[in-house]
Design a protein around this motif. Structure first.
Motif, PDB file in Angstrom:
ATOM      1  N   LYS A   1      21.535 -83.548  33.707  1.00 59.26           N
ATOM      2  CA  LYS A   1      20.828 -84.243  34.785  1.00 59.26           C
ATOM      3  C   LYS A   1      21.525 -85.511  35.272  1.00 59.26           C
ATOM      4  O   LYS A   1      21.371 -85.903  36.420  1.00 59.26           O
ATOM      5  CB  LYS A   1      19.411 -84.600  34.330  1.00 59.26           C
ATOM      6  CG  LYS A   1      18.533 -83.393  34.121  1.00 59.26           C
ATOM      7  CD  LYS A   1      17.152 -83.800  33.673  1.00 59.26           C
ATOM      8  CE  LYS A   1      16.291 -82.584  33.407  1.00 59.26           C
ATOM      9  NZ  LYS A   1      14.982 -82.938  32.900  1.00 59.26           N
ATOM     10  N   THR A   2      22.265 -86.196  34.379  1.00 59.89           N
ATOM     11  CA  THR A   2      22.896 -87.456  34.780  1.00 59.89           C
ATOM     12  C   THR A   2      24.385 -87.466  34.412  1.00 59.89           C
ATOM     13  O   THR A   2      24.831 -86.707  33.561  1.00 59.89           O
ATOM     14  CB  THR A   2      22.235 -88.663  34.087  1.00 59.89           C
ATOM     15  OG1 THR A   2      22.487 -88.593  32.677  1.00 59.89           O
ATOM     16  CG2 THR A   2      20.738 -88.721  34.352  1.00 59.89           C
TER      17      THR A   2
ATOM     18  N   LYS B   1      20.908 -83.986  41.743  1.00 54.84           N
ATOM     19  CA  LYS B   1      20.365 -84.319  40.432  1.00 54.84           C
ATOM     20  C   LYS B   1      20.964 -83.513  39.288  1.00 54.84           C
ATOM     21  O   LYS B   1      20.440 -83.550  38.180  1.00 54.84           O
ATOM     22  CB  LYS B   1      18.851 -84.105  40.431  1.00 54.84           C
ATOM     23  CG  LYS B   1      18.135 -85.052  41.373  1.00 54.84           C
ATOM     24  CD  LYS B   1      16.655 -84.903  41.284  1.00 54.84           C
ATOM     25  CE  LYS B   1      15.974 -85.860  42.252  1.00 54.84           C
ATOM     26  NZ  LYS B   1      14.556 -85.817  42.182  1.00 54.84           N
ATOM     27  N   LYS B   2      22.065 -82.780  39.512  1.00 60.00           N
ATOM     28  CA  LYS B   2      22.659 -81.987  38.446  1.00 60.00           C
ATOM     29  C   LYS B   2      24.166 -82.117  38.456  1.00 60.00           C
ATOM     30  O   LYS B   2      24.786 -82.253  39.503  1.00 60.00           O
ATOM     31  CB  LYS B   2      22.281 -80.519  38.587  1.00 60.00           C
ATOM     32  CG  LYS B   2      20.826 -80.252  38.317  1.00 60.00           C
ATOM     33  CD  LYS B   2      20.551 -78.774  38.336  1.00 60.00           C
ATOM     34  CE  LYS B   2      19.066 -78.547  38.075  1.00 60.00           C
ATOM     35  NZ  LYS B   2      18.719 -77.136  38.124  1.00 60.00           N
TER      36      LYS B   2
ATOM     37  N   ASP C   1      25.846 -89.920  32.892  1.00 56.35           N
ATOM     38  CA  ASP C   1      25.954 -90.434  31.525  1.00 56.35           C
ATOM     39  C   ASP C   1      25.810 -89.312  30.496  1.00 56.35           C
ATOM     40  O   ASP C   1      26.537 -89.275  29.508  1.00 56.35           O
ATOM     41  CB  ASP C   1      24.903 -91.514  31.259  1.00 56.35           C
ATOM     42  CG  ASP C   1      25.211 -92.812  31.993  1.00 56.35           C
ATOM     43  OD1 ASP C   1      26.382 -93.016  32.383  1.00 56.35           O
ATOM     44  OD2 ASP C   1      24.280 -93.616  32.165  1.00 56.35           O
ATOM     45  N   GLU C   2      24.868 -88.397  30.722  1.00 57.28           N
ATOM     46  CA  GLU C   2      24.694 -87.261  29.818  1.00 57.28           C
ATOM     47  C   GLU C   2      25.947 -86.400  29.785  1.00 57.28           C
ATOM     48  O   GLU C   2      26.353 -85.916  28.723  1.00 57.28           O
ATOM     49  CB  GLU C   2      23.521 -86.385  30.262  1.00 57.28           C
ATOM     50  CG  GLU C   2      22.159 -86.914  29.915  1.00 57.28           C
ATOM     51  CD  GLU C   2      21.077 -85.936  30.344  1.00 57.28           C
ATOM     52  OE1 GLU C   2      21.062 -84.798  29.844  1.00 57.28           O
ATOM     53  OE2 GLU C   2      20.249 -86.324  31.194  1.00 57.28           O
TER      54      GLU C   2
END
Length: 77
Positions: A60-61, A45-46, A63-64
């Motif tokens: 976290k994603t 998740k990181k 896309d980020e």
């Protein structure tokens, strides 16, 4: 007279690299032929974001991570 916005092609290349003795999938963001950043998954998740070889931030994603790299490139270019 206003300037016309230019479309910029951003590519994501996926490669496997050995980091700290572990084989990991690394996503590299490219604009043209210039590398602007790398995304390395840390766990499920990181994602770690590297710009110019420096660890900038953990997000976290995916896309980020992509948005962060593009935002930093726009600020510094």
């Amino acid at each position: 007279m206003s300037k016309k916005n230019k479309d910029i092609e951003v590519k994501i290349e996926e490669a496997t690299k050995k980091i700290n003795g572990q084989t990991m999938t690394v996503n590299t963001l490219l604009i043209g032929k210039k590398e602007i950043g790398q995304i390395i998954p840390q766990d499920s998740k990181k994602f770690a974001v590297l710009i110019d070889g420096r660890n900038e931030v953990t997000v976290k994603t995916m896309d980020e991570a992509i948005e962060y790299i593009i935002r930093q490139w726009n600020l510094n270019d």
